[in-house]
Design a protein around this motif. Structure first.
Motif, PDB file in Angstrom:
ATOM      1  N   ASP A 105       0.835  -1.198   0.000  1.00 60.48           N
ATOM      2  CA  ASP A 105       0.000   0.000   0.000  1.00 60.48           C
ATOM      3  C   ASP A 105       0.874   1.255   0.000  1.00 60.48           C
ATOM      4  O   ASP A 105       1.891   1.326   0.692  1.00 60.48           O
ATOM      5  CB  ASP A 105      -0.900   0.028   1.232  1.00 60.48           C
ATOM      6  CG  ASP A 105      -1.976  -1.047   1.202  1.00 60.48           C
ATOM      7  OD1 ASP A 105      -1.950  -1.895   0.288  1.00 60.48           O
ATOM      8  OD2 ASP A 105      -2.838  -1.032   2.096  1.00 60.48           O
ATOM      9  N   LYS A 132     -10.607   0.897  -1.037  1.00 63.33           N
ATOM     10  CA  LYS A 132      -9.180   0.666  -0.831  1.00 63.33           C
ATOM     11  C   LYS A 132      -8.300   1.715  -1.500  1.00 63.33           C
ATOM     12  O   LYS A 132      -7.141   1.882  -1.128  1.00 63.33           O
ATOM     13  CB  LYS A 132      -8.804  -0.731  -1.338  1.00 63.33           C
ATOM     14  CG  LYS A 132      -9.524  -1.855  -0.567  1.00 63.33           C
ATOM     15  CD  LYS A 132      -9.111  -3.215  -1.070  1.00 63.33           C
ATOM     16  CE  LYS A 132      -9.812  -4.325  -0.278  1.00 63.33           C
ATOM     17  NZ  LYS A 132      -9.403  -5.672  -0.747  1.00 63.33           N
ATOM     18  N   ASN A 133      -8.864   2.391  -2.498  1.00 64.27           N
ATOM     19  CA  ASN A 133      -8.127   3.433  -3.213  1.00 64.27           C
ATOM     20  C   ASN A 133      -8.893   4.735  -3.036  1.00 64.27           C
ATOM     21  O   ASN A 133     -10.044   4.853  -3.463  1.00 64.27           O
ATOM     22  CB  ASN A 133      -8.007   3.078  -4.693  1.00 64.27           C
ATOM     23  CG  ASN A 133      -7.454   1.674  -4.895  1.00 64.27           C
ATOM     24  OD1 ASN A 133      -6.328   1.384  -4.499  1.00 64.27           O
ATOM     25  ND2 ASN A 133      -8.251   0.795  -5.481  1.00 64.27           N
ATOM     26  N   PHE A 183      -3.274   4.239  -2.567  1.00 61.88           N
ATOM     27  CA  PHE A 183      -3.501   3.109  -3.460  1.00 61.88           C
ATOM     28  C   PHE A 183      -3.230   1.807  -2.715  1.00 61.88           C
ATOM     29  O   PHE A 183      -2.238   1.696  -1.984  1.00 61.88           O
ATOM     30  CB  PHE A 183      -2.571   3.163  -4.673  1.00 61.88           C
ATOM     31  CG  PHE A 183      -2.856   4.288  -5.625  1.00 61.88           C
ATOM     32  CD1 PHE A 183      -3.974   4.255  -6.447  1.00 61.88           C
ATOM     33  CD2 PHE A 183      -1.995   5.371  -5.714  1.00 61.88           C
ATOM     34  CE1 PHE A 183      -4.230   5.287  -7.334  1.00 61.88           C
ATOM     35  CE2 PHE A 183      -2.234   6.409  -6.591  1.00 61.88           C
ATOM     36  CZ  PHE A 183      -3.366   6.374  -7.411  1.00 61.88           C
ATOM     37  N   SER A 184      -4.086   0.824  -2.938  1.00 62.19           N
ATOM     38  CA  SER A 184      -3.860  -0.488  -2.348  1.00 62.19           C
ATOM     39  C   SER A 184      -2.783  -1.224  -3.121  1.00 62.19           C
ATOM     40  O   SER A 184      -2.494  -0.925  -4.292  1.00 62.19           O
ATOM     41  CB  SER A 184      -5.147  -1.314  -2.377  1.00 62.19           C
ATOM     42  OG  SER A 184      -5.474  -1.681  -3.710  1.00 62.19           O
ATOM     43  N   ALA A 187      -4.198  -2.749  -6.396  1.00 61.79           N
ATOM     44  CA  ALA A 187      -4.416  -1.802  -7.486  1.00 61.79           C
ATOM     45  C   ALA A 187      -3.097  -1.374  -8.114  1.00 61.79           C
ATOM     46  O   ALA A 187      -2.993  -1.204  -9.330  1.00 61.79           O
ATOM     47  CB  ALA A 187      -5.170  -0.586  -6.970  1.00 61.79           C
ATOM     48  N   LYS A 190      -1.797  -4.547 -10.134  1.00 62.78           N
ATOM     49  CA  LYS A 190      -2.604  -5.003 -11.277  1.00 62.78           C
ATOM     50  C   LYS A 190      -2.954  -3.900 -12.269  1.00 62.78           C
ATOM     51  O   LYS A 190      -3.112  -4.171 -13.466  1.00 62.78           O
ATOM     52  CB  LYS A 190      -3.893  -5.641 -10.764  1.00 62.78           C
ATOM     53  CG  LYS A 190      -3.675  -6.900  -9.949  1.00 62.78           C
ATOM     54  CD  LYS A 190      -5.005  -7.439  -9.424  1.00 62.78           C
ATOM     55  CE  LYS A 190      -4.800  -8.683  -8.576  1.00 62.78           C
ATOM     56  NZ  LYS A 190      -6.091  -9.191  -8.013  1.00 62.78           N
ATOM     57  N   GLN A 191      -3.101  -2.656 -11.772  1.00 65.77           N
ATOM     58  CA  GLN A 191      -3.553  -1.600 -12.673  1.00 65.77           C
ATOM     59  C   GLN A 191      -2.523  -0.478 -12.878  1.00 65.77           C
ATOM     60  O   GLN A 191      -2.106  -0.225 -14.012  1.00 65.77           O
ATOM     61  CB  GLN A 191      -4.866  -0.972 -12.157  1.00 65.77           C
ATOM     62  CG  GLN A 191      -6.100  -1.807 -12.416  1.00 65.77           C
ATOM     63  CD  GLN A 191      -6.394  -2.788 -11.299  1.00 65.77           C
ATOM     64  OE1 GLN A 191      -6.169  -2.464 -10.125  1.00 65.77           O
ATOM     65  NE2 GLN A 191      -6.888  -3.959 -11.648  1.00 65.77           N
ATOM     66  N   GLU A 221     -11.569  -0.181 -14.525  1.00 72.74           N
ATOM     67  CA  GLU A 221     -10.480  -1.062 -14.122  1.00 72.74           C
ATOM     68  C   GLU A 221      -9.999  -0.725 -12.719  1.00 72.74           C
ATOM     69  O   GLU A 221      -9.520  -1.586 -11.986  1.00 72.74           O
ATOM     70  CB  GLU A 221      -9.317  -0.933 -15.106  1.00 72.74           C
ATOM     71  CG  GLU A 221      -9.633  -1.371 -16.524  1.00 72.74           C
ATOM     72  CD  GLU A 221      -8.469  -1.118 -17.450  1.00 72.74           C
ATOM     73  OE1 GLU A 221      -7.369  -1.655 -17.185  1.00 72.74           O
ATOM     74  OE2 GLU A 221      -8.634  -0.374 -18.438  1.00 72.74           O
ATOM     75  N   LEU A 222     -10.110   0.563 -12.350  1.00 70.52           N
ATOM     76  CA  LEU A 222      -9.664   1.037 -11.051  1.00 70.52           C
ATOM     77  C   LEU A 222     -10.829   1.705 -10.332  1.00 70.52           C
ATOM     78  O   LEU A 222     -11.434   2.637 -10.856  1.00 70.52           O
ATOM     79  CB  LEU A 222      -8.516   2.038 -11.210  1.00 70.52           C
ATOM     80  CG  LEU A 222      -8.003   2.702  -9.926  1.00 70.52           C
ATOM     81  CD1 LEU A 222      -7.311   1.676  -9.031  1.00 70.52           C
ATOM     82  CD2 LEU A 222      -7.061   3.854 -10.252  1.00 70.52           C
ATOM     83  N   GLN A 223     -11.153   1.201  -9.147  1.00 72.57           N
ATOM     84  CA  GLN A 223     -12.196   1.805  -8.326  1.00 72.57           C
ATOM     85  C   GLN A 223     -11.536   2.826  -7.399  1.00 72.57           C
ATOM     86  O   GLN A 223     -10.740   2.466  -6.540  1.00 72.57           O
ATOM     87  CB  GLN A 223     -12.920   0.731  -7.515  1.00 72.57           C
ATOM     88  CG  GLN A 223     -13.551  -0.367  -8.360  1.00 72.57           C
ATOM     89  CD  GLN A 223     -14.581   0.164  -9.344  1.00 72.57           C
ATOM     90  OE1 GLN A 223     -15.429   0.983  -8.989  1.00 72.57           O
ATOM     91  NE2 GLN A 223     -14.499  -0.299 -10.587  1.00 72.57           N
ATOM     92  N   LEU A 224     -11.866   4.100  -7.599  1.00 73.17           N
ATOM     93  CA  LEU A 224     -11.224   5.179  -6.850  1.00 73.17           C
ATOM     94  C   LEU A 224     -12.281   5.998  -6.120  1.00 73.17           C
ATOM     95  O   LEU A 224     -13.157   6.601  -6.749  1.00 73.17           O
ATOM     96  CB  LEU A 224     -10.434   6.074  -7.811  1.00 73.17           C
ATOM     97  CG  LEU A 224      -9.580   7.185  -7.204  1.00 73.17           C
ATOM     98  CD1 LEU A 224      -8.510   6.618  -6.284  1.00 73.17           C
ATOM     99  CD2 LEU A 224      -8.927   8.008  -8.325  1.00 73.17           C
TER     100      LEU A 224
END
Length: 272
Positions: A105, A132-133, A183-184, A187, A190-191, A221-224
């Protein structure tokens, strides 16, 4: 938030819009009421228990290394040099710190934002099993310009919008990005790190971090998620006008110094 959360601070740029202040020192060491921006960021990290930071340096890197040293308060510091800082954007500098991101993280900060503890604390406090983000945002005011985000009903970021004027952003009820994001590890692995790598490999080396995040968010793709910090004190400093605004905000008592109040009046005066 993981107990091993690390921080990355981008501090490589020239800061040409802040000359003559940046002729002798890099922009992150320009002082707001006697405190360098970078020292303030490290102090806030230390206060909240983040004990490892990677600082990406470039312009006058030795000045930063001498000023902050290998340890600042409780924060152990590692430096990464961007040798082409004058020809690359923030995304390239962040990519150089990919090993830090891949370790777990990470809190990402731009080195030209002066902020009070509550901004970072609220961002980290918003992190949860379902969020998480998290990125810090604030209502877009007359004193601001630049990148912004559109928020969905659940307060997640649905879209990044670049190069906004106050009128444009306010017409769309956009929020200003504060350039402080958690950012986790998942994430990042992977992203974000793969997206940064693709940009570098395709020679898109002048991109800003927001330009890398934008398609990840829009393609789901990314949950923010967003931490609304509109009622906190902070300011992004790119010019002398910005510096004066920040000094005014942090000179007044917290209750009287929100960016949307005192700074807007000062900005209007500076334009006359």
């Amino acid at each position: 938030m993981s107990n091993r959360t690390r921080a990355i601070i981008l501090a490589a740029g020239v800061g040409s819009r802040l000359r003559p202040y940046t002729d002798a020192v890099p922009k992150p060491l320009v002082e707001v009421n006697g405190t360098p921006m970078l020292h303030n960021a490290l102090h806030q990290l230390s206060e909240l228990g983040i004990c490892e930071a990677t600082i990406v340096v470039g312009y006058r890197k030795k000045v930063i290394e001498q000023s902050c040293g290998p340890r600042f308060e409780e924060v152990e510091i590692k430096y990464i040099h961007n040798p082409i800082f004058d020809r690359t954007g923030s995304a390239y500098s962040l990519w150089l710190a990919r090993n830090t991101m891949l370790a777990g993280d990470t809190v990402f900060l731009e080195g030209d934002v002066f902020f009070e503890r509550e901004v970072l604390e609220r961002t980290l406090r918003t992190v949860s099993a379902t969020k998480k983000n998290v990125t810090a945002v604030a209502v877009f005011t007359e004193a601001m310009s630049g990148s912004a985000v559109e928020l969905a009903a659940d307060h997640s970021v649905s879209k990044f919008v670049m190069n906004q004027t106050p009128a444009q952003a306010q017409a769309r009820s956009l929020f200003k990005t504060i350039n402080l994001t958690h950012f986790s590890a998942a994430a990042l692995h992977k992203q974000l790190v793969p997206a940064l790598h693709r940009a570098v490999e395709s020679e898109h080396r002048t991109a800003y971090v927001e330009q890398i995040l934008a398609p990840l968010v829009e393609n789901s793709e990314l949950q923010l998620s967003a931490a609304d910090c509109s009622d906190t004190r902070w300011f992004e400093i790119d010019s002398e006008v910005d510096l004066r605004l920040a000094e005014e905000i942090f000179r007044l008592p917290a209750a009287l110094a929100l960016p949307g109040a005192s700074s807007a009046k000062l900005a209007a005066g500076a334009r006359r």
